[in-house]
Design an enzyme around this catalytic site. Structure first.
Site, PDB file in Angstrom:
ATOM      1  N   GLU A  77       0.842  -1.260  -0.002  1.00 22.49           N
ATOM      2  CA  GLU A  77      -0.005  -0.137  -0.300  1.00 22.49           C
ATOM      3  C   GLU A  77       1.184   1.323  -0.424  1.00 22.49           C
ATOM      4  O   GLU A  77       2.133   1.249  -0.070  1.00 22.49           O
ATOM      5  CB  GLU A  77      -0.698   0.373   0.969  1.00 22.49           C
ATOM      6  CG  GLU A  77      -2.324  -1.538   1.079  1.00 22.49           C
ATOM      7  CD  GLU A  77      -3.260  -1.045   2.289  1.00 22.49           C
ATOM      8  OE1 GLU A  77      -3.112  -0.328   3.187  1.00 22.49           O
ATOM      9  OE2 GLU A  77      -4.062  -2.230   2.887  1.00 22.49           O
ATOM     10  N   PRO A  78      -0.119   2.292   0.376  1.00 21.96           N
ATOM     11  CA  PRO A  78       0.863   3.903  -0.021  1.00 21.96           C
ATOM     12  C   PRO A  78       2.348   4.318   1.220  1.00 21.96           C
ATOM     13  O   PRO A  78       2.632   5.058   1.195  1.00 21.96           O
ATOM     14  CB  PRO A  78       0.165   4.634  -0.556  1.00 21.96           C
ATOM     15  CG  PRO A  78      -1.588   4.340  -1.194  1.00 21.96           C
ATOM     16  CD  PRO A  78      -1.313   2.518  -1.194  1.00 21.96           C
ATOM     17  N   SER A  80       2.810   1.834   3.090  1.00 24.39           N
ATOM     18  CA  SER A  80       3.008   0.581   4.125  1.00 24.39           C
ATOM     19  C   SER A  80       4.035  -0.378   2.646  1.00 24.39           C
ATOM     20  O   SER A  80       3.435  -1.597   2.317  1.00 24.39           O
ATOM     21  CB  SER A  80       1.935  -1.059   4.934  1.00 24.39           C
ATOM     22  OG  SER A  80       1.401  -1.213   3.604  1.00 24.39           O
ATOM     23  N   GLY A  81       5.506   0.088   2.528  1.00 23.29           N
ATOM     24  CA  GLY A  81       6.232  -0.570   1.952  1.00 23.29           C
ATOM     25  C   GLY A  81       6.367  -2.138   2.589  1.00 23.29           C
ATOM     26  O   GLY A  81       5.826  -3.512   2.141  1.00 23.29           O
ATOM     27  N   SER A  82       7.924  -2.070   2.744  1.00 23.66           N
ATOM     28  CA  SER A  82       8.733  -3.368   3.736  1.00 23.66           C
ATOM     29  C   SER A  82       8.132  -3.339   5.411  1.00 23.66           C
ATOM     30  O   SER A  82       7.829  -4.425   4.945  1.00 23.66           O
ATOM     31  CB  SER A  82      10.392  -2.947   3.795  1.00 23.66           C
ATOM     32  OG  SER A  82      10.930  -2.524   2.454  1.00 23.66           O
ATOM     33  N   ASP A 193       7.735 -15.791   0.620  1.00 21.08           N
ATOM     34  CA  ASP A 193       8.978 -16.137   0.863  1.00 21.08           C
ATOM     35  C   ASP A 193       9.758 -17.255  -0.235  1.00 21.08           C
ATOM     36  O   ASP A 193      10.692 -16.995  -1.310  1.00 21.08           O
ATOM     37  CB  ASP A 193       9.214 -17.540   2.063  1.00 21.08           C
ATOM     38  CG  ASP A 193       9.103 -16.967   3.391  1.00 21.08           C
ATOM     39  OD1 ASP A 193       9.603 -16.058   4.275  1.00 21.08           O
ATOM     40  OD2 ASP A 193       8.950 -18.054   4.193  1.00 21.08           O
ATOM     41  N   GLU A 195       7.989 -15.894  -3.368  1.00 12.68           N
ATOM     42  CA  GLU A 195       8.872 -14.636  -4.458  1.00 12.68           C
ATOM     43  C   GLU A 195      10.414 -14.398  -4.125  1.00 12.68           C
ATOM     44  O   GLU A 195      10.865 -14.202  -5.044  1.00 12.68           O
ATOM     45  CB  GLU A 195       7.517 -13.656  -4.275  1.00 12.68           C
ATOM     46  CG  GLU A 195       7.568 -12.355  -5.436  1.00 12.68           C
ATOM     47  CD  GLU A 195       6.802 -13.490  -6.875  1.00 12.68           C
ATOM     48  OE1 GLU A 195       7.213 -12.607  -7.838  1.00 12.68           O
ATOM     49  OE2 GLU A 195       6.756 -14.600  -6.811  1.00 12.68           O
ATOM     50  N   ARG A 196      10.496 -14.222  -3.540  1.00 13.21           N
ATOM     51  CA  ARG A 196      12.133 -13.876  -2.958  1.00 13.21           C
ATOM     52  C   ARG A 196      12.518 -14.476  -3.100  1.00 13.21           C
ATOM     53  O   ARG A 196      13.868 -14.458  -4.091  1.00 13.21           O
ATOM     54  CB  ARG A 196      12.053 -13.714  -1.488  1.00 13.21           C
ATOM     55  CG  ARG A 196      11.529 -12.584  -0.521  1.00 13.21           C
ATOM     56  CD  ARG A 196      11.705 -11.860   0.399  1.00 13.21           C
ATOM     57  NE  ARG A 196      10.875 -11.214   1.356  1.00 13.21           N
ATOM     58  CZ  ARG A 196       9.747 -11.302   2.519  1.00 13.21           C
ATOM     59  NH1 ARG A 196      10.088 -12.218   3.374  1.00 13.21           N
ATOM     60  NH2 ARG A 196       9.692 -10.244   2.594  1.00 13.21           N
TER      61      ARG A 196
END
Length: 213
Positions: A77-78, A80-82, A193, A195-196
């Site tokens: 979200e705008p 909430s990134g990391s 997990d 996707e990383r």
């Protein structure tokens, strides 16, 4: 596109290492295609496989494995990134059991053409941030009038269209939730997990292409 899907649903179930190898090889020639394959398998499809009901698995997994549908993901979200658990999108349960979704997401890749979108939303605003999140399956987000999708221009990866998504009182049926209520953060971590790992494989494949060139 069915690398994470079991054979009984039409997939190949290659496992994490097998998927990483395939994604790495694709990334040697096209990072955009590799990203689509990785996110489709590692986020939306794997989430449905692990946390969706058997009815949802039978409905979607064969089409996902065959490449007839793509899976999209809505988490960032705008604000909430990391720190993704700080998300503010809400899911409020009405008296009839239906859910009402309101909020905004960023970087929802392939959302406009996706067969469904997995959405993380806050279902308990009073809980510790990781404990008040649930996940939901939204079919055909690109054609839902309660969802406004806006293309985000990116540098590179042009063939992977990514969107911001505004949810304005989107109503979902009671069975739209996937996974246990208020335990969605565990569902989110499982997808991230995967996707990383696959993003690491994309980096290896792209780097090898540079060396080869």
């Amino acid at each position: 596109l069915g690398m994470v899907v079991p054979e009984e649903y039409g997939g190949t179930a290659l496992g994490a290492l097998g998927i990483a190898v395939v994604v790495e090889e694709i990334a040697r020639f096209d990072g955009s295609l590799a990203l689509t394959v990785a996110s489709h398998n590692g986020l939306g499809t794997s989430h449905l496989l692990r946390f969706g009901s058997e009815a949802l698995r039978k409905k979607y997994l064969p089409a996902l494995a065959a490449g007839e549908k793509l899976a999209a993901w809505g988490l960032t979200e705008p604000g909430s990134g990391s720190d993704a658990a700080s998300l503010r999108t809400t899911a409020v349960r009405r008296s009839d059991g239906h859910w009402v979704i309101s909020g905004e997401k960023l970087y929802c890749s392939q959302a406009k053409s996706a067969g469904f979108l997995i959405l993380a939303a806050r279902t308990n605003p009073h809980a510790v941030k990781q404990e008040g999140i649930s996940t939901f399956l939204i079919p055909n987000p690109g054609s839902n009038p309660a969802i406004e999708l806006t293309r985000i221009e990116t540098m590179g990866l042009g063939p992977v269209p990514t969107f911001s998504a505004h949810f304005r009182d989107l109503v979902l049926p009671p069975d739209a939730r996937s996974g246990a209520e208020n335990k969605g953060w565990q569902c989110v971590l499982g997808g991230l997990d995967n996707e990383r790992l696959y993003h690491g494989a994309i980096g290896v494949g792209a780097s090898q292409a540079i060396i080869d060139e």
